[in-house]
Design a protein around this motif. Structure first.
Motif, PDB file in Angstrom:
ATOM      1  N   THR A 114       0.853   3.234  -6.314  1.00  0.00           N
ATOM      2  CA  THR A 114       0.698   4.540  -7.034  1.00  0.00           C
ATOM      3  C   THR A 114      -0.843   4.675  -6.751  1.00  0.00           C
ATOM      4  O   THR A 114      -1.301   3.622  -6.210  1.00  0.00           O
ATOM      5  N   ALA A 115      -1.446   5.985  -7.067  1.00  0.00           N
ATOM      6  CA  ALA A 115      -2.901   6.237  -6.758  1.00  0.00           C
ATOM      7  C   ALA A 115      -3.755   5.075  -7.769  1.00  0.00           C
ATOM      8  O   ALA A 115      -4.761   4.694  -7.250  1.00  0.00           O
ATOM      9  N   GLU A 116      -3.148   4.882  -8.626  1.00  0.00           N
ATOM     10  CA  GLU A 116      -3.915   4.022  -9.699  1.00  0.00           C
ATOM     11  C   GLU A 116      -3.975   2.533  -9.062  1.00  0.00           C
ATOM     12  O   GLU A 116      -4.784   1.713  -8.920  1.00  0.00           O
ATOM     13  N   GLN A 117      -2.657   2.065  -8.652  1.00  0.00           N
ATOM     14  CA  GLN A 117      -2.572   0.636  -8.052  1.00  0.00           C
ATOM     15  C   GLN A 117      -3.430   0.787  -6.627  1.00  0.00           C
ATOM     16  O   GLN A 117      -3.991  -0.408  -6.190  1.00  0.00           O
ATOM     17  N   ARG A 118      -3.532   1.755  -6.192  1.00  0.00           N
ATOM     18  CA  ARG A 118      -4.360   1.675  -4.747  1.00  0.00           C
ATOM     19  C   ARG A 118      -5.955   1.624  -5.009  1.00  0.00           C
ATOM     20  O   ARG A 118      -6.539   1.178  -4.216  1.00  0.00           O
ATOM     21  N   HIS A 166       0.793  -1.109   0.150  1.00  0.00           N
ATOM     22  CA  HIS A 166      -0.040  -0.115  -0.177  1.00  0.00           C
ATOM     23  C   HIS A 166       0.822   1.263   0.030  1.00  0.00           C
ATOM     24  O   HIS A 166       0.556   1.977  -0.652  1.00  0.00           O
ATOM     25  N   LYS A 167       1.881   1.104   0.605  1.00  0.00           N
ATOM     26  CA  LYS A 167       2.726   2.504   0.961  1.00  0.00           C
ATOM     27  C   LYS A 167       3.606   2.694  -0.272  1.00  0.00           C
ATOM     28  O   LYS A 167       3.891   3.899  -0.341  1.00  0.00           O
ATOM     29  N   ASP A 168       3.772   1.702  -0.683  1.00  0.00           N
ATOM     30  CA  ASP A 168       4.690   2.008  -2.022  1.00  0.00           C
ATOM     31  C   ASP A 168       3.836   2.171  -3.257  1.00  0.00           C
ATOM     32  O   ASP A 168       4.245   2.270  -4.599  1.00  0.00           O
TER      33      ASP A 168
END
Ligand code: UD1
Ligand code: CA
Length: 454
Positions: free
Chosen positions: A156-160, A152-154
């Protein structure tokens, strides 16, 4: 294919706010890590390794067993680093990673996961989440092929926006692990050696990443604080209650029933509200258990009745026997068929024959009570002299008058009777009345003292 299991249990669990290591917090009366170990055992692995760190000594002491290998991870540098600590001792064709704080994972789910591991394929347990915040995300290409896990912390906005989360549970071909773990770096948002980085490495090495899902998301739920711990507890209890009902038990309220161990049940068993079963409990057909009873390591034979507020430990009730309300049966209590123990009666290491009765207010310890013998209210076996314990033996059809004190060691023959209020210090032969009390005197014309007015 052979199997090694590594259970990660080194983390601190700060949010528990507890002196007890997190993985020792109980669900259904057993440490969370204990549940995971039991599940691991059912997979019949070659070896089980438990990676410990915070509270390592306490964890080791509490759970030590011949088939467990405890591995110390002195510093918690990440999940990849944790698995690496066990690496020198892994030799099986498959390695399964579990977590000491994820206690409800089921054997059947793990079996499905393991079935997908091959020399050229690893298997990930993933879960669709409403809110995947905090979880590693499963990154797939346009064709749905798993490429990597991004934390989560690594991410990108899209991956989230990906809702397929990593449960952390995975199974890999053992041969590859040394190479992959050796290549991990901690160049990421948390400065940790992520086990999850192994996925991208496997993909680069040409392996296929298969995925499986648990039947129920609670199986992969961890407990980071006491609120989550309580959620796991309720889920476990709901499952336990459903299992018992499916086997023929009526639970008057399944939400007010707790199982902290194993129950073997017959059919047409009735359990009222707020009953707690602990340890190993055997309940045969037609047994009835009233409200607010705690029953531990006990056996209730066919048709036995435990009335409200009774507490049983290490006891056996014969067929049709009954106890309570407010009975206390301590270890070594055996009630014969149709025996009756009423309110405020305590038994310890005491065997009552068929149809014997102790209706009210008695302490019967280290005693043998023959069939049909009747124990009057207020009877006490004086079994302890402050240093030693002695036995009281009563034959069949004995009648103990109310408020008798039976000073052990003492034996009463078949058909013996004691007068109410007797202190019995000597053996009583069969069919004999024993009266061991001061004789009543009537004093005629006796004057009561009177108050003198000031
Ligand atoms: C991990 C996963 C994440 C997943 C999540 C599910 C990694 C890098 N991330 O994240 O993809 O979605 O679990 O809950 O693996 N532990 C050790 N030693 C360590 C670090 C951790 O024993 O050095 C143990 C912890 O006690 C804990 C477990 O491993 O039981 C997971 O560690 P944690 O740091 O909570 O991982 P997450 O950040 O939750
Ligand atoms: Ca976590």
């Amino acid at each position: 294919m052979s199997l090694d299991i590594v259970i990660l249990a080194a983390g601190q669990g700060t949010r528990m706010r507890s002196a007890l290591p997190k993985v020792l917090h109980p669900v259904a009366g057993k440490a969370m890590l204990g549940h995971v170990i039991d599940t691991a055992r059912k997979l019949e692995p070659k070896s089980i390794h438990v990676v410990i760190g915070h509270g390592a000594e306490t964890v080791r002491e509490r759970l030590a067993a011949e088939d467990l290998n405890f591995v110390l991870q002195a510093e918690q540098l990440g999940t990849g680093h944790a698995v690496a600590q066990a690496l020198p001792q892994l030799s099986a064709e498959r390695v399964l990673i579990l977590y000491g704080d994820v206690p409800l994972i089921e054997v059947e789910t793990l079996q499905r996961l393991l079935d997908k591991v091959r020399e050229d394929q690893l298997a990930l347990l993933t879960v669709e989440l409403e809110d995947p915040t905090g979880y590693g995300r499963i990154v797939r290409d346009a064709g749905g092929v798993v490429k990597a896990i991004v934390e989560h912390k690594d991410a990108t906005a899209e991956q989230r926006t990906i809702r397929e989360g990593n449960t952390g549970i995975l199974a890999v071909p053992g041969k590859r692990l040394t190479d992959w773990l050796g290549r991990l770096s901690n160049d990421n948002a948390q400065g940790e050696y992520y086990l999850t980085d192994v996925i991208a490495m496997a993909v680069a090495d040409g392996l296929v990443v298969a995925t499986e899902n648990p039947h129920d998301a609670m199986e992969v739920q961890g407990a980071n604080d006491r609120i989550q711990l309580a959620e796991l507890e309720r889920h476990y209890q709901k499952r336990a209650a459903r299992r018992l009902m499916a086997q023929g038990v009526t639970l008057l309220d399944p939400a007010r029933f707790d199982l902290r161990g194993e129950a073997t049940v017959g059919r047409d068993v009735l359990i009222d509200v707020n009953v707690i079963l602990e340890g190993k409990v055997v309940i045969e057909d037609g047994v009835q258990i009233g409200p607010n009873c705690v029953i531990k390591d006990s056996t209730l034979r066919r048709g036995a009745v435990v009335k409200a507020n009774s507490h049983l430990e290490g006891a056996e009730l014969g067929a049709g026997a009954d106890c309570g309300p407010f009975a206390r049966l301590r270890p070594g209590t055996v009630l014969g068929a149709n025996a009756h123990v009423g309110n405020f009666v305590e038994l310890k290491n005491a065997v009552m024959g068929e149809g014997a009765k102790a209706g009210h207010l008695a302490y019967l310890g280290d005693a043998e009570i023959g069939a049909r013998t009747n124990i009057g209210a207020g009877t006490i076996t004086c079994n302890y002299d402050g240093a030693n314990k002695f036995r009281t033996v009563m034959g069949e059809d004995v009648f103990i008058g109310s408020n008798s004190a039976l000073v052990a060691p003492v034996t009463l023959g078949d058909g013996a009777t004691t007068g109410a209020g007797s202190i019995i210090t000597q053996d009583v032969p069969a069919n004999t009345l024993a009266v061991g009390r001061a004789k009543q005197r009537n004093i005629e014309g006796w004057k009561r003292p009177v108050k003198i007015k000031k």
